[in-house]
Design a protein around this motif. Structure first.
Motif, PDB file in Angstrom:
ATOM      1  N   PRO A   1       0.817  -1.216   0.000  1.00 53.97           N
ATOM      2  CA  PRO A   1       0.000   0.000   0.000  1.00 53.97           C
ATOM      3  C   PRO A   1       0.853   1.270   0.000  1.00 53.97           C
ATOM      4  O   PRO A   1       0.494   2.266  -0.645  1.00 53.97           O
ATOM      5  CB  PRO A   1      -0.819  -0.133   1.280  1.00 53.97           C
ATOM      6  CG  PRO A   1      -0.944  -1.608   1.491  1.00 53.97           C
ATOM      7  CD  PRO A   1       0.381  -2.177   1.036  1.00 53.97           C
ATOM      8  N   ALA A   2       1.980   1.240   0.714  1.00 58.83           N
ATOM      9  CA  ALA A   2       2.856   2.424   0.760  1.00 58.83           C
ATOM     10  C   ALA A   2       3.457   2.715  -0.614  1.00 58.83           C
ATOM     11  O   ALA A   2       3.579   3.884  -1.019  1.00 58.83           O
ATOM     12  CB  ALA A   2       3.972   2.201   1.789  1.00 58.83           C
ATOM     13  N   GLN A   3       3.836   1.674  -1.361  1.00 65.54           N
ATOM     14  CA  GLN A   3       4.391   1.868  -2.701  1.00 65.54           C
ATOM     15  C   GLN A   3       3.338   2.416  -3.654  1.00 65.54           C
ATOM     16  O   GLN A   3       3.628   3.308  -4.463  1.00 65.54           O
ATOM     17  CB  GLN A   3       4.948   0.537  -3.222  1.00 65.54           C
ATOM     18  CG  GLN A   3       6.212   0.089  -2.505  1.00 65.54           C
ATOM     19  CD  GLN A   3       6.589  -1.350  -2.810  1.00 65.54           C
ATOM     20  OE1 GLN A   3       5.739  -2.162  -3.189  1.00 65.54           O
ATOM     21  NE2 GLN A   3       7.863  -1.686  -2.644  1.00 65.54           N
ATOM     22  N   VAL A   4       2.119   1.910  -3.539  1.00 66.10           N
ATOM     23  CA  VAL A   4       1.026   2.418  -4.373  1.00 66.10           C
ATOM     24  C   VAL A   4       0.786   3.893  -4.079  1.00 66.10           C
ATOM     25  O   VAL A   4       0.652   4.725  -4.992  1.00 66.10           O
ATOM     26  CB  VAL A   4      -0.265   1.600  -4.127  1.00 66.10           C
ATOM     27  CG1 VAL A   4      -1.466   2.262  -4.799  1.00 66.10           C
ATOM     28  CG2 VAL A   4      -0.090   0.173  -4.632  1.00 66.10           C
ATOM     29  N   LYS A   5       0.745   4.241  -2.804  1.00 66.46           N
ATOM     30  CA  LYS A   5       0.498   5.630  -2.405  1.00 66.46           C
ATOM     31  C   LYS A   5       1.592   6.561  -2.919  1.00 66.46           C
ATOM     32  O   LYS A   5       1.314   7.663  -3.419  1.00 66.46           O
ATOM     33  CB  LYS A   5       0.417   5.708  -0.873  1.00 66.46           C
ATOM     34  CG  LYS A   5       0.056   7.085  -0.339  1.00 66.46           C
ATOM     35  CD  LYS A   5      -0.092   7.056   1.184  1.00 66.46           C
ATOM     36  CE  LYS A   5      -0.454   8.432   1.720  1.00 66.46           C
ATOM     37  NZ  LYS A   5      -0.608   8.412   3.205  1.00 66.46           N
ATOM     38  N   THR A   6       2.845   6.138  -2.819  1.00 64.80           N
ATOM     39  CA  THR A   6       3.970   6.948  -3.298  1.00 64.80           C
ATOM     40  C   THR A   6       3.875   7.177  -4.792  1.00 64.80           C
ATOM     41  O   THR A   6       4.053   8.296  -5.286  1.00 64.80           O
ATOM     42  CB  THR A   6       5.308   6.259  -2.961  1.00 64.80           C
ATOM     43  OG1 THR A   6       5.456   6.199  -1.544  1.00 64.80           O
ATOM     44  CG2 THR A   6       6.482   7.025  -3.559  1.00 64.80           C
ATOM     45  N   PHE A   7       3.584   6.113  -5.525  1.00 67.40           N
ATOM     46  CA  PHE A   7       3.521   6.238  -6.988  1.00 67.40           C
ATOM     47  C   PHE A   7       2.393   7.172  -7.408  1.00 67.40           C
ATOM     48  O   PHE A   7       2.575   8.053  -8.256  1.00 67.40           O
ATOM     49  CB  PHE A   7       3.333   4.860  -7.618  1.00 67.40           C
ATOM     50  CG  PHE A   7       3.556   4.838  -9.104  1.00 67.40           C
ATOM     51  CD1 PHE A   7       4.813   4.593  -9.622  1.00 67.40           C
ATOM     52  CD2 PHE A   7       2.502   5.075  -9.981  1.00 67.40           C
ATOM     53  CE1 PHE A   7       5.024   4.577 -10.999  1.00 67.40           C
ATOM     54  CE2 PHE A   7       2.702   5.074 -11.354  1.00 67.40           C
ATOM     55  CZ  PHE A   7       3.969   4.818 -11.859  1.00 67.40           C
ATOM     56  N   LEU A   8       1.219   7.008  -6.820  1.00 71.57           N
ATOM     57  CA  LEU A   8       0.086   7.850  -7.202  1.00 71.57           C
ATOM     58  C   LEU A   8       0.306   9.311  -6.834  1.00 71.57           C
ATOM     59  O   LEU A   8      -0.212  10.217  -7.490  1.00 71.57           O
ATOM     60  CB  LEU A   8      -1.193   7.331  -6.533  1.00 71.57           C
ATOM     61  CG  LEU A   8      -1.729   6.005  -7.066  1.00 71.57           C
ATOM     62  CD1 LEU A   8      -2.962   5.580  -6.289  1.00 71.57           C
ATOM     63  CD2 LEU A   8      -2.059   6.101  -8.560  1.00 71.57           C
ATOM     64  N   ALA A   9       1.097   9.555  -5.796  1.00 69.81           N
ATOM     65  CA  ALA A   9       1.346  10.932  -5.357  1.00 69.81           C
ATOM     66  C   ALA A   9       2.385  11.633  -6.224  1.00 69.81           C
ATOM     67  O   ALA A   9       2.339  12.856  -6.383  1.00 69.81           O
ATOM     68  CB  ALA A   9       1.810  10.936  -3.900  1.00 69.81           C
ATOM     69  N   LYS A  10       3.324  10.870  -6.818  1.00 65.77           N
ATOM     70  CA  LYS A  10       4.464  11.503  -7.471  1.00 65.77           C
ATOM     71  C   LYS A  10       4.571  11.254  -8.972  1.00 65.77           C
ATOM     72  O   LYS A  10       5.258  12.006  -9.673  1.00 65.77           O
ATOM     73  CB  LYS A  10       5.766  11.021  -6.811  1.00 65.77           C
ATOM     74  CG  LYS A  10       5.887  11.383  -5.337  1.00 65.77           C
ATOM     75  CD  LYS A  10       7.219  10.882  -4.771  1.00 65.77           C
ATOM     76  CE  LYS A  10       7.379  11.259  -3.307  1.00 65.77           C
ATOM     77  NZ  LYS A  10       8.683  10.778  -2.751  1.00 65.77           N
ATOM     78  N   ALA A  11       3.932  10.221  -9.494  1.00 69.51           N
ATOM     79  CA  ALA A  11       4.116   9.847 -10.902  1.00 69.51           C
ATOM     80  C   ALA A  11       3.343  10.768 -11.833  1.00 69.51           C
ATOM     81  O   ALA A  11       2.369  11.414 -11.442  1.00 69.51           O
ATOM     82  CB  ALA A  11       3.674   8.398 -11.118  1.00 69.51           C
TER      83      ALA A  11
END
Length: 350
Positions: A171-181
């Protein structure tokens, strides 16, 4: 260390900071050598291999060669009935086999020969080594069906271990990607995470396959066509795209679709740019199945979204999530039992 030139047919393969040595003879698979040039075990094994006579080349090029068998397979309905992406993957590996060992008579191929083609990639690309085994197994089964061979030398050849393989995103990786990609990569990630489709279906997905509510994916790798409703978070991103022509995840402003390698490279670069390492697009296929399993979906329900043809991979992808849910239920039962014990213990103290 002895001069490498002293040992004819020797080649190094570097992986990270380590160098592995192989004996190579034209038209035959690489054979791993122990230790390093100059070591007694290296010299002994090299001597054994270099003293063996080379495999005979067929008198008539192509007549009974592995190359001729591959050509016949590539012209067969068995090959032409495969999906376009599968045919591309098969052809790439089979062309390489033709270039390296194509002159070898297919009737003389042995189990050890197949193992050699597998182990030639043991220190560089294990998936490729395994793919050699899997494609040769498929090729020889086709030859048996067409009465060109009686036995399959690739049968029961074990595949190389791949470690943990593809892993689901946290979940943390998904959140990071959606916030920055960037926008199109967020769309690509959500398509993969929600639907669990192979990258080929994501790359080829066209705006004409989205009607504002549903997305329809074509059949791939023997599966069935898949129509799926679009979740609200993905729908919001899709509906905000101004130019809805061409590919949904385009390679350029004209809407031209990516090829598979360019898509993989672009997605990997975006992951690295936002600070994520060790994640892959294929890992989202695992993520999708795990999320649906965690929500209580059955294998059949998951397959209706991901397009898997059989339950085997779905069961594998979902095993961890289902194991977690079973553990939660088990501990809930233990807590219930403990509450009874707690009452008994409190009564014993009175």
């Amino acid at each position: 260390m002895a001069t490498v030139a002293k040992f004819r047919g020797v080649m190094p393969v570097r992986k990270g900071d380590k160098v592995y040595w192989y004996f190579r003879r034209k038209g035959e698979p690489l054979v791993p050598l122990p230790e390093y040039p100059g070591h007694p075990e290296f010299a002994r094994r090299w001597g054994e291999l270099s003293s063996k006579p080379a495999r005979p080349t067929p008198a008539v090029a192509g007549g009974g060669s592995l190359s001729s068998l591959i050509e016949r397979f590539l012209s067969s309905p068995a090959f032409h009935d495969l999906g376009d992406l599968t045919k591309r993957d098969y052809r790439k590996v089979l062309d390489d086999l033709r270039d390296t060992v194509g002159h070898v008579p297919y009737a003389s191929v042995t189990r050890s020969f197949v193992i050699g083609l597998r182990d030639a990639h043991a220190h560089s690309n294990r998936r490729r080594g395994n793919y050699n085994v899997q494609l040769l197994r498929r090729l020889f089964n086709w030859a048996i069906d067409n009465e060109l061979m009686e036995k399959n030398p690739a049968d029961r050849v074990e595949l190389l271990k791949l470690g943990q393989g593809y892993q689901p995103w946290t979940p943390a990786q998904v959140k990071t990607f959606l916030a920055k990609a960037e926008g199109k990569w967020r769309i690509a990630m959500l398509l993969g995470m929600h639907f669990g489709q192979r990258r080929g279906n994501i790359v080829s997905l066209d705006w004409s396959q989205y009607d504002g509510q549903w997305v329809e994916f074509p059949a791939q790798k023997g599966g069935s066509p898949v129509a799926v409703p679009v979740p609200s978070e993905l729908k919001a991103l899709l509906d905000a795209v101004p130019n809805k022509t061409g590919a949904i995840v385009p390679a350029c402003k004209s809407g031209r679709p990516y090829d598979l390698d360019a898509f993989s490279n672009g997605f990997r670069t975006e992951c690295e740019r936002v600070g994520l390492k060790g994640v892959t697009f294929h890992g989202l296929r695992y993520t999708a199945a795990a999320r649906m399993a965690d929500a209580g979906a059955t294998d059949e329900e998951i397959m209706s979204v991901t397009g898997h043809k059989t339950k085997a991979m779905v069961t594998k992808y979902a095993a961890k999530s289902r194991g977690r849910r079973r553990a939660e239920r088990a501990l809930a039962k233990v807590e219930s039992a403990n509450s009874i014990l707690a009452g008994a213990n409190s009564g014993s103290r009175e």
